[in-house]
Design a protein around this motif. Structure first.
Motif, PDB file in Angstrom:
ATOM      1  N   VAL A 123       0.846  -1.206   0.000  1.00  0.00           N
ATOM      2  CA  VAL A 123       0.000   0.000   0.000  1.00  0.00           C
ATOM      3  C   VAL A 123       0.878   1.250   0.000  1.00  0.00           C
ATOM      4  O   VAL A 123       0.623   2.198  -0.756  1.00  0.00           O
ATOM      5  N   LEU A 142      -0.944  -2.793  -5.556  1.00  0.00           N
ATOM      6  CA  LEU A 142      -2.183  -3.113  -4.845  1.00  0.00           C
ATOM      7  C   LEU A 142      -2.750  -4.465  -5.275  1.00  0.00           C
ATOM      8  O   LEU A 142      -3.391  -5.144  -4.474  1.00  0.00           O
ATOM      9  N   LEU A 155      -5.727  -6.548   5.872  1.00  0.00           N
ATOM     10  CA  LEU A 155      -5.553  -5.139   5.532  1.00  0.00           C
ATOM     11  C   LEU A 155      -6.012  -4.320   6.735  1.00  0.00           C
ATOM     12  O   LEU A 155      -7.155  -4.443   7.168  1.00  0.00           O
ATOM     13  N   VAL A 172      -7.769   0.711  -2.626  1.00  0.00           N
ATOM     14  CA  VAL A 172      -7.651   0.106  -1.296  1.00  0.00           C
ATOM     15  C   VAL A 172      -9.036  -0.084  -0.686  1.00  0.00           C
ATOM     16  O   VAL A 172      -9.307  -1.087  -0.028  1.00  0.00           O
TER      17      VAL A 172
END
Length: 192
Positions: A123, A142, A155, A172
């Motif tokens: 990220v 990603l 995450l 994201v």
């Protein structure tokens, strides 16, 4: 269309969500409007999770799984027919978030999870790439993070809070939906 395609996702299902978006008064500040858009996104991510699970369970081989993902991707990422430009932009944001989900699922099925690097490292690398205007690299990082999520890594949603608003934060956000879908691939009920 095969029975399997009916099982994972249909054009009718996507259109039902789009019809709801068209009917609703979508004020982005309104919690119900935000929930509708999140449900739209989560529902597509759940379809992706179900395809991955079918692949892992041996119900689909690699080619079939990739074909199923392409089928769902073509439905979800197709141009949306909404007269209201603001609503079209909101749905476009959902579609943008889901781009990374589809690529991550395809990469996972074709090559497995990324071997090196943590989700946080990917990220951060994506955010740096976006800052350098290298969006292909940002998406690539990603996608790798997404394969780790599919493999069971977590995450930390706080990572999103630190990101500048842009494509990386949108992607994201999609990976967060994928994470939820992988942990609980229950269908989001379409309210009539």
């Amino acid at each position: 269309m095969t029975d399997a395609e009916d099982t994972f996702y249909t054009e009718e299902r996507w259109q039902n969500w789009i019809d709801r978006v068209a009917e609703e008064d979508l004020d982005p500040e309104n919690e119900e409007a935000a929930r509708l858009l999140l449900n739209l996104q989560d529902d597509a991510a759940i379809a992706v999770a179900k395809i991955i699970n079918a692949y892992e369970d041996g119900r689909l081989d690699e080619d079939e799984a990739i074909d199923e993902l392409a089928f769902v991707r073509d439905i979800v990422l197709d141009d949306v027919d909404l007269a209201d430009e603001e609503k079209r932009m909101l749905v476009d944001g959902v579609q943008t978030s889901l781009v990374c989900v589809f690529y991550a699922a395809e990469e996972y099925i074709a090559a497995g999870p990324a071997e090196e690097g943590t989700i946080e490292e990917y990220v951060n690398a994506a955010a740096d790439a976006e800052a350098s205007e290298d969006l292909d690299a940002a998406l690539g990082y990603l996608v790798q993070a997404g394969t780790r999520i599919i493999d069971g890594d977590e995450l930390d949603i706080e990572l999103v809070e630190d990101l500048e608003y842009g494509l990386v934060s949108e992607w994201v956000n999609g990976l967060d939906s994928l994470q939820s879908a992988m942990s609980d691939p229950e269908v989001v009920e379409e309210e009539e």
